[in-house]
Write a protein that holds these residues in place. Structure first.
Motif, PDB file in Angstrom:
ATOM      1  N   VAL A   1       8.832  -2.131   7.840  1.00 53.23           N
ATOM      2  CA  VAL A   1       8.246  -1.096   6.984  1.00 53.23           C
ATOM      3  C   VAL A   1       9.169  -0.849   5.794  1.00 53.23           C
ATOM      4  O   VAL A   1      10.362  -0.602   5.959  1.00 53.23           O
ATOM      5  CB  VAL A   1       8.053   0.218   7.773  1.00 53.23           C
ATOM      6  CG1 VAL A   1       7.390   1.278   6.889  1.00 53.23           C
ATOM      7  CG2 VAL A   1       7.218  -0.031   9.021  1.00 53.23           C
TER       8      VAL A   1
ATOM      9  N   THR B   1       4.722   0.946   2.252  1.00 54.69           N
ATOM     10  CA  THR B   1       4.311   2.348   2.218  1.00 54.69           C
ATOM     11  C   THR B   1       4.421   2.895   0.790  1.00 54.69           C
ATOM     12  O   THR B   1       5.047   2.280  -0.074  1.00 54.69           O
ATOM     13  CB  THR B   1       5.178   3.206   3.153  1.00 54.69           C
ATOM     14  OG1 THR B   1       6.556   3.130   2.720  1.00 54.69           O
ATOM     15  CG2 THR B   1       5.081   2.719   4.591  1.00 54.69           C
ATOM     16  N   LYS B   2       3.812   4.040   0.564  1.00 59.03           N
ATOM     17  CA  LYS B   2       3.877   4.771  -0.709  1.00 59.03           C
ATOM     18  C   LYS B   2       3.372   3.945  -1.884  1.00 59.03           C
ATOM     19  O   LYS B   2       3.868   4.049  -3.005  1.00 59.03           O
ATOM     20  CB  LYS B   2       5.308   5.269  -0.977  1.00 59.03           C
ATOM     21  CG  LYS B   2       5.865   6.099   0.183  1.00 59.03           C
ATOM     22  CD  LYS B   2       7.291   6.524  -0.036  1.00 59.03           C
ATOM     23  CE  LYS B   2       7.870   7.169   1.217  1.00 59.03           C
ATOM     24  NZ  LYS B   2       9.270   7.531   1.101  1.00 59.03           N
TER      25      LYS B   2
ATOM     26  N   ASP C   1       9.464   0.919   1.680  1.00 53.83           N
ATOM     27  CA  ASP C   1       8.949   1.792   0.622  1.00 53.83           C
ATOM     28  C   ASP C   1       8.713   0.951  -0.632  1.00 53.83           C
ATOM     29  O   ASP C   1       9.643   0.413  -1.212  1.00 53.83           O
ATOM     30  CB  ASP C   1       9.989   2.894   0.353  1.00 53.83           C
ATOM     31  CG  ASP C   1       9.555   3.884  -0.714  1.00 53.83           C
ATOM     32  OD1 ASP C   1       8.603   3.592  -1.453  1.00 53.83           O
ATOM     33  OD2 ASP C   1      10.188   4.951  -0.814  1.00 53.83           O
TER      34      ASP C   1
ATOM     35  N   ILE D   1      -4.440   4.191   5.195  1.00 56.08           N
ATOM     36  CA  ILE D   1      -3.886   2.880   5.548  1.00 56.08           C
ATOM     37  C   ILE D   1      -4.937   1.821   5.235  1.00 56.08           C
ATOM     38  O   ILE D   1      -6.117   2.002   5.542  1.00 56.08           O
ATOM     39  CB  ILE D   1      -3.491   2.826   7.046  1.00 56.08           C
ATOM     40  CG1 ILE D   1      -3.134   1.392   7.481  1.00 56.08           C
ATOM     41  CG2 ILE D   1      -4.575   3.398   7.935  1.00 56.08           C
ATOM     42  CD1 ILE D   1      -2.647   1.276   8.924  1.00 56.08           C
TER      43      ILE D   1
ATOM     44  N   LYS E   1      -0.114   6.232  11.591  1.00 60.01           N
ATOM     45  CA  LYS E   1      -1.271   5.690  10.865  1.00 60.01           C
ATOM     46  C   LYS E   1      -1.799   4.420  11.533  1.00 60.01           C
ATOM     47  O   LYS E   1      -3.016   4.220  11.650  1.00 60.01           O
ATOM     48  CB  LYS E   1      -0.888   5.376   9.411  1.00 60.01           C
ATOM     49  CG  LYS E   1      -0.666   6.595   8.543  1.00 60.01           C
ATOM     50  CD  LYS E   1      -0.347   6.168   7.124  1.00 60.01           C
ATOM     51  CE  LYS E   1      -0.091   7.360   6.216  1.00 60.01           C
ATOM     52  NZ  LYS E   1       0.198   6.949   4.839  1.00 60.01           N
TER      53      LYS E   1
ATOM     54  N   GLY F   1       0.329   1.504   2.876  1.00 60.02           N
ATOM     55  CA  GLY F   1       0.075   2.936   2.983  1.00 60.02           C
ATOM     56  C   GLY F   1      -0.323   3.450   1.613  1.00 60.02           C
ATOM     57  O   GLY F   1       0.342   3.161   0.627  1.00 60.02           O
TER      58      GLY F   1
ATOM     59  N   THR G   1       5.792   7.977  10.177  1.00 57.11           N
ATOM     60  CA  THR G   1       4.448   8.339   9.724  1.00 57.11           C
ATOM     61  C   THR G   1       3.519   7.142   9.813  1.00 57.11           C
ATOM     62  O   THR G   1       2.367   7.262  10.268  1.00 57.11           O
ATOM     63  CB  THR G   1       4.485   8.853   8.268  1.00 57.11           C
ATOM     64  OG1 THR G   1       5.338   9.988   8.199  1.00 57.11           O
ATOM     65  CG2 THR G   1       3.095   9.237   7.794  1.00 57.11           C
ATOM     66  N   PHE G   2       4.018   5.968   9.403  1.00 54.12           N
ATOM     67  CA  PHE G   2       3.145   4.791   9.431  1.00 54.12           C
ATOM     68  C   PHE G   2       2.849   4.338  10.855  1.00 54.12           C
ATOM     69  O   PHE G   2       1.780   3.792  11.122  1.00 54.12           O
ATOM     70  CB  PHE G   2       3.727   3.625   8.625  1.00 54.12           C
ATOM     71  CG  PHE G   2       2.661   2.623   8.264  1.00 54.12           C
ATOM     72  CD1 PHE G   2       1.935   2.777   7.095  1.00 54.12           C
ATOM     73  CD2 PHE G   2       2.349   1.573   9.115  1.00 54.12           C
ATOM     74  CE1 PHE G   2       0.922   1.887   6.777  1.00 54.12           C
ATOM     75  CE2 PHE G   2       1.341   0.694   8.808  1.00 54.12           C
ATOM     76  CZ  PHE G   2       0.619   0.849   7.631  1.00 54.12           C
TER      77      PHE G   2
ATOM     78  N   GLY H   1       9.341   5.653   5.724  1.00 53.53           N
ATOM     79  CA  GLY H   1       8.031   6.128   6.156  1.00 53.53           C
ATOM     80  C   GLY H   1       7.566   5.491   7.453  1.00 53.53           C
ATOM     81  O   GLY H   1       6.377   5.449   7.753  1.00 53.53           O
ATOM     82  N   LYS H   2       8.538   5.024   8.236  1.00 53.26           N
ATOM     83  CA  LYS H   2       8.241   4.278   9.480  1.00 53.26           C
ATOM     84  C   LYS H   2       7.513   5.131  10.524  1.00 53.26           C
ATOM     85  O   LYS H   2       6.522   4.694  11.106  1.00 53.26           O
ATOM     86  CB  LYS H   2       9.571   3.773  10.047  1.00 53.26           C
ATOM     87  CG  LYS H   2       9.466   2.576  10.939  1.00 53.26           C
ATOM     88  CD  LYS H   2      10.767   1.906  11.243  1.00 53.26           C
ATOM     89  CE  LYS H   2      12.046   2.523  10.809  1.00 53.26           C
ATOM     90  NZ  LYS H   2      12.326   3.909  11.142  1.00 53.26           N
TER      91      LYS H   2
END
Length: 449
Positions: free
Chosen positions: A219, A247-248, A221, A281, A118, A273, A114-115, A111-112
């Protein structure tokens, strides 16, 4: 978030119920259950063992105040130790550079990209920064396009070189571009890579050496649990990163990564995230997370989110309408929109002390308000402004237009009436909190089952 772990810890603390004091014998059974709960949540074995040993050392010999039960005292000790285990104090990003260069690293699919968006959005809206996103993932076919889409969503420029497949050159050129254009933050999104891929690890190390970022973030998950911690360790040995991004965290995560990662790599979790939207965030507060894990909620974060969406002028208008008995469904709809902006409902419920436990068998949909909105939108403007005129005939038409049952319309009307009366009673100072109003309604909201 952490529901299974919270439930198991709660059962563990019940072992101490009925005991007048904490002893080595009765605390041993409780801590055995605590350790088992942590291991089930995929916490590192050594971390779980060391954690329960520390808790035991602090608990044994402590006097239990007459106002406390032994279980309550142990919960406090566990909360303090959990906070310390996850980093103790909050750790933000260092933004002192000109420009501040932030390098994003991590596994494929963590999710790098997308983050990165964010984070850029967070720095732009909350820290008043002027960020530039840099596309350095030259391997994944859609990666550059994805970052441009993210940049368009949040109104942040993306620097990319389609004809260049050298991430070191691209990142160096991007920093020069940022200085020329006056950007004060540069966020470099790199390709996901495996820790065992020596060529790719050397590449990101070369990028790191060339741009000398003020912040290097890893980053990961959160749903990968203990594997996330092992990967973080391997990356840290090569990059010596400054902090971790989880993330997630809104998914069905067991919590092991959040609890273990600081003790294994000795680097703080800086952000988490909590959803798919660009504003999903949160800064990571170890004490608040410890409270949520133990089912205590997170009132501070809930209030902060409410304040971000609070519109004083709108509140004054609503207050006047309430005083004149003119509060209608359009006003109710605007309140729903404010609540929705605060985040997904599961996350918000988890912030209310005791709510997760009380509602553990209630399924809260991410779009919990969609049925309510459909019913309200099926009303005429006159019906929305004067709910009292809605009779059986109108209810039947509204239900048909919304594609809902008439019982749901009746339920909403009843809840709206209860809420209107409650709001009338809560005209005094501190009585304008929408969440209190909604939590006081009987029967639950449509969309929760």
């Amino acid at each position: 978030m952490f529901n299974n772990l919270s439930e198991k810890l709660d059962k563990a603390f019940h072992v101490l119920k009925g005991h007048g004091k904490i002893t080595e014998v009765n605390v041993a059974d409780t801590l055995k259950e605590v350790r088992r709960a942590l291991l089930d949540a995929d916490v590192n074995f050594k971390t779980a063992k060391d954690f329960t040993t520390k808790v035991k050392e602090k608990a044994i010999g402590q006097d239990v105040l007459t106002t406390l039960q032994p279980g309550q005292l142990l919960v406090k000790i566990v909360k303090d130790e959990l906070t310390e285990l996850m980093g103790g104090d909050v750790s933000g990003v260092n933004l002192s550079g000109n420009p501040t260069v932030i390098l994003m690293s991590g596994l494929q699919g963590s999710g790098k990209t997308t983050f990165s968006g964010k984070l850029a959005n967070f720095l732009k809206t909350k820290k008043n920064k002027n960020p530039l996103l840099v596309a350095c993932d030259v391997y994944r076919p859609a990666a550059i396009n994805q970052l441009h889409i993210v940049g368009d969503q949040i109104g942040v420029e993306v620097y990319s070189e389609l004809a260049n497949n050298n991430p070191v050159e691209i990142s160096v050129n991007a920093i020069k571009y940022a200085k020329e254009k006056g950007y004060n933050v540069v966020i470099v999104d790199t390709a996901g890579r495996l820790a065992v891929d020596e060529e790719m690890m050397t590449e990101i190390a070369n990028v790191h050496k060339a741009i000398q970022p003020l912040e290097t973030l890893f980053v990961v998950d959160a749903m990968t649990g203990q594997d996330a911690v092992n990967t973080a360790k391997a990356f840290n040995e090569r990059l010596n990163f400054d902090g971790v991004i989880l993330t997630k965290l809104d998914g069905d995560t067991r919590g092991g990564a959040a609890i273990s990662i600081k003790s294994v790599v000795n680097k703080p979790i800086k952000f988490v995230g909590t959803g798919e939207k660009m504003d999903a965030i949160d800064v990571f507060y170890p004490s608040r997370m410890a409270e949520r894990i133990l089912g205590m909620g997170d009132v501070v974060s809930l209030v902060e989110r409410a304040q971000e969406q609070f519109n004083e002028e709108e509140a004054r208008k609503i207050q006047k309408k309430i005083a004149k008995n003119e509060f209608g469904f359009d006003d109710f709809l605007s309140q729903i929109q404010q609540v929705k902006k605060m985040g997904n409902m599961k996350d918000l419920v988890g912030m209310i002390p005791g709510a997760s436990k009380a509602m553990k068998d209630v399924e809260i949909e991410d779009d919990a308000f969609k049925h309510i909105e459909a019913i309200i939108h099926s009303m005429t403007p006159t019906e929305r402004s004067k709910p009292s005129i809605i009779d059986v005939k109108r209810k039947t038409r509204i239900a048909k237009g919304a594609g809902r049952k008439i019982e749901e319309v009746n339920q909403l009307m009843k809840q709206f009436d209860q809420m209107s009366k409650m709001m009338k009673m809560m005209q005094g100072p501190g009585g304008k909190n929408m969440m209190k109003m909604m939590s006081g309604m009987k029967g639950g909201m449509p969309g929760m089952r």
